[in-house]
Design a protein around this motif. Structure first.
Motif, short mmCIF file in Angstrom:
data_model
loop_
_atom_site.label_atom_id
_atom_site.label_comp_id
_atom_site.label_asym_id
_atom_site.label_seq_id
_atom_site.Cartn_x
_atom_site.Cartn_y
_atom_site.Cartn_z
N TYR A 138 0.85 -1.20 0.00
CA TYR A 138 0.00 0.00 0.00
C TYR A 138 0.88 1.25 0.00
O TYR A 138 2.11 1.17 0.04
CB TYR A 138 -0.92 0.00 1.22
CG TYR A 138 -0.26 0.41 2.52
CD1 TYR A 138 -0.37 1.70 3.01
CD2 TYR A 138 0.49 -0.51 3.27
CE1 TYR A 138 0.23 2.08 4.21
CE2 TYR A 138 1.09 -0.15 4.45
CZ TYR A 138 0.97 1.14 4.91
OH TYR A 138 1.57 1.52 6.08
N GLY A 139 0.20 2.42 -0.08
CA GLY A 139 0.90 3.68 0.09
C GLY A 139 1.58 4.18 -1.17
O GLY A 139 1.29 3.75 -2.29
N LYS A 140 2.49 5.12 -1.02
CA LYS A 140 3.17 5.78 -2.14
C LYS A 140 3.95 4.75 -2.95
O LYS A 140 4.76 4.00 -2.41
CB LYS A 140 4.11 6.87 -1.62
CG LYS A 140 4.71 7.70 -2.73
CD LYS A 140 5.56 8.84 -2.16
CE LYS A 140 6.14 9.70 -3.28
NZ LYS A 140 6.94 10.81 -2.76
N ASN A 141 3.65 4.74 -4.23
CA ASN A 141 4.29 3.80 -5.16
C ASN A 141 4.09 2.35 -4.74
O ASN A 141 4.84 1.46 -5.16
CB ASN A 141 5.80 4.09 -5.28
CG ASN A 141 6.06 5.47 -5.83
OD1 ASN A 141 5.38 5.94 -6.73
ND2 ASN A 141 7.06 6.15 -5.26
N CYS A 142 3.05 2.13 -3.90
CA CYS A 142 2.77 0.76 -3.42
C CYS A 142 4.03 0.12 -2.83
O CYS A 142 4.33 -1.05 -3.06
CB CYS A 142 2.21 -0.11 -4.54
SG CYS A 142 0.63 0.48 -5.19
N SER A 143 4.75 0.92 -2.05
CA SER A 143 6.06 0.48 -1.56
C SER A 143 6.03 0.01 -0.10
O SER A 143 7.04 -0.46 0.42
CB SER A 143 7.07 1.63 -1.69
OG SER A 143 6.65 2.76 -0.92
N LEU A 144 4.87 0.16 0.57
CA LEU A 144 4.78 -0.21 1.98
C LEU A 144 4.05 -1.54 2.13
O LEU A 144 3.05 -1.79 1.45
CB LEU A 144 4.05 0.87 2.77
CG LEU A 144 4.68 2.26 2.73
CD1 LEU A 144 3.80 3.27 3.45
CD2 LEU A 144 6.07 2.24 3.34
#
Length: 367
Positions: A138-144
């Motif tokens: 999830y999150g910015k750029n699906c990086s989390l």
């Protein structure tokens, strides 16, 4: 008209002027939408106007050969009569009918391709930012990485929230926090058994052991088999009738078996005491009695006999084990059972106190 017998109709000459009366040529050119010497040919595709000299807007899917209006539609990303306008912000593609994805900070996507040139808002990925994060990211750029959502479900693509709660052993907004030592299960709402030192945060099993006095996977059972305390490893004392002692502290709730005293019944009776809880006194005639039965198994004090040393020596005997014979007591009375003395005196001719030795005075006088 032109030609033989003026039987052929002129083409589409400019402003409808008469064509050459012999060969039909339009001397001033063609009307909009036509070309050729006689103006009978339609404009080629992507050309329009007088003599087909104007090019259609390249954003047209094909324009009207007379007016140049894009009456068959625009190429993706364009709109207007002549397809000269880009799609309004937020739309793209054919007929400007597709909405943009989640471009960063709500910026407009590319009017033709729909791509988000500055990237995606948190929670989205791909060129057009229309694909929500997946695969537990999830999150910015699906990086989390998502936390431990229930049944490993995908968390909320933007903020990581687990919409259906947390898997066993975790809690918190994003299910990233482990349960504390006293809780377990989905969302940590189950309490470990109070008898657990600390339980497994997923299953509730007391894998770190039980508090003293308890046993079992969940520490739900008290110690048994006459054990108590830490890991049920301490043997109970001598509780009455071999009862189970208190599972935590080892106290014998109903008292002690014969021969023992103390709250845990581990202390042997003091000398001269016996029986349950050591509350009975040994007979005074005993040297020392059996701490369980009170039997004088070490023998009797001088002058006493019997299993419990409660009987005086039989008449005529005294002392240790009642094996000493009395002397010549007056009137054949019994001597004292302990010391052998003749309490009322001796027969004539014998000397007190034991009346076993002759009296020299009496002997000399009467001889």
């Amino acid at each position: 008209m032109y030609g033989e017998n003026c039987g052929i109709e002129c083409g589409n000459c400019l402003n409808s002027v008469q064509c050459d009366h012999i060969n039909g040529t339009c001397m001033n050119g063609c009307d909009s939408g036509f070309q050729g010497l006689t103006c009978t040919e339609e404009c080629d595709d992507y050309f329009f106007g007088i003599n087909c000299r104007q090019q259609c807007n390249p954003n047209c899917d094909g324009c009207n050969k007379k007016t140049g209006v894009c009456d068959t539609g625009c190429k993706p990303g364009w709109k207007g009569m002549s397809c000269q306008e880009e799609c309004i912000a937020g739309f793209h593609g054919e007929n400007c009918s597709f909405t943009c994805g989640k471009c960063l900070n709500s910026t407009a996507c590319h009017h033709i391709t729909g791509s988000c040139d500055q990237g995606c808002d948190p929670g989205f990925e791909g060129l057009t930012c229309k694909k929500a994060c997946s695969q537990n990211m999830y999150g910015k750029n699906c990086s989390l990485s998502c936390g431990h959502c229930f049944k490993l479900e995908q968390c909320h693509n933007m903020n990581g929230t687990c919409m259906n709660g947390c898997d066993s052993g975790y809690n918190g907004f994003n299910c990233a926090e482990e349960c504390d030592d006293k809780h377990f299960g989905p969302n940590c709402i189950e309490m470990c058994n109070a008898t657990c030192k600390s339980c497994n945060k997923s299953t509730g099993i007391c894998d770190n052991g039980c508090h003293p006095g308890w046993r079992g996977l969940f520490c739900e059972d008290t110690c048994n088999q006459r054990k108590y305390g830490e890991n049920c490893s301490m043997p109970c004392g001598h509780c009455v009738d071999s009862e189970q002692c208190h599972h935590i502290n080892g106290i014998c709730m109903n008292g002690c078996d014969s021969g023992f005293a103390g709250i845990n019944c581990t202390d042997e009776c003091d000398d001269n005491y016996y029986g349950p809880n050591c509350i009975k006194m040994c007979n005074t005639g005993c040297k020392s009695c059996n701490k369980s039965t009170g039997i004088c198994d070490n023998g009797c004090n001088p002058g006493w006999r019997g299993v419990f040393c409660h009987e005086e020596c039989i008449a005529g005997y005294y002392g240790g084990n009642c094996k000493n014979s009395c002397g010549h007591c007056l009137n054949e009375k019994a001597c004292h059972h302990v010391n052998g003395k003749c309490v009322e005196g001796c027969e004539r001719g014998y000397k007190a106190p034991h009346c076993k030795e002759g009296d020299d005075y009496c002997t000399n006088t009467f001889n």
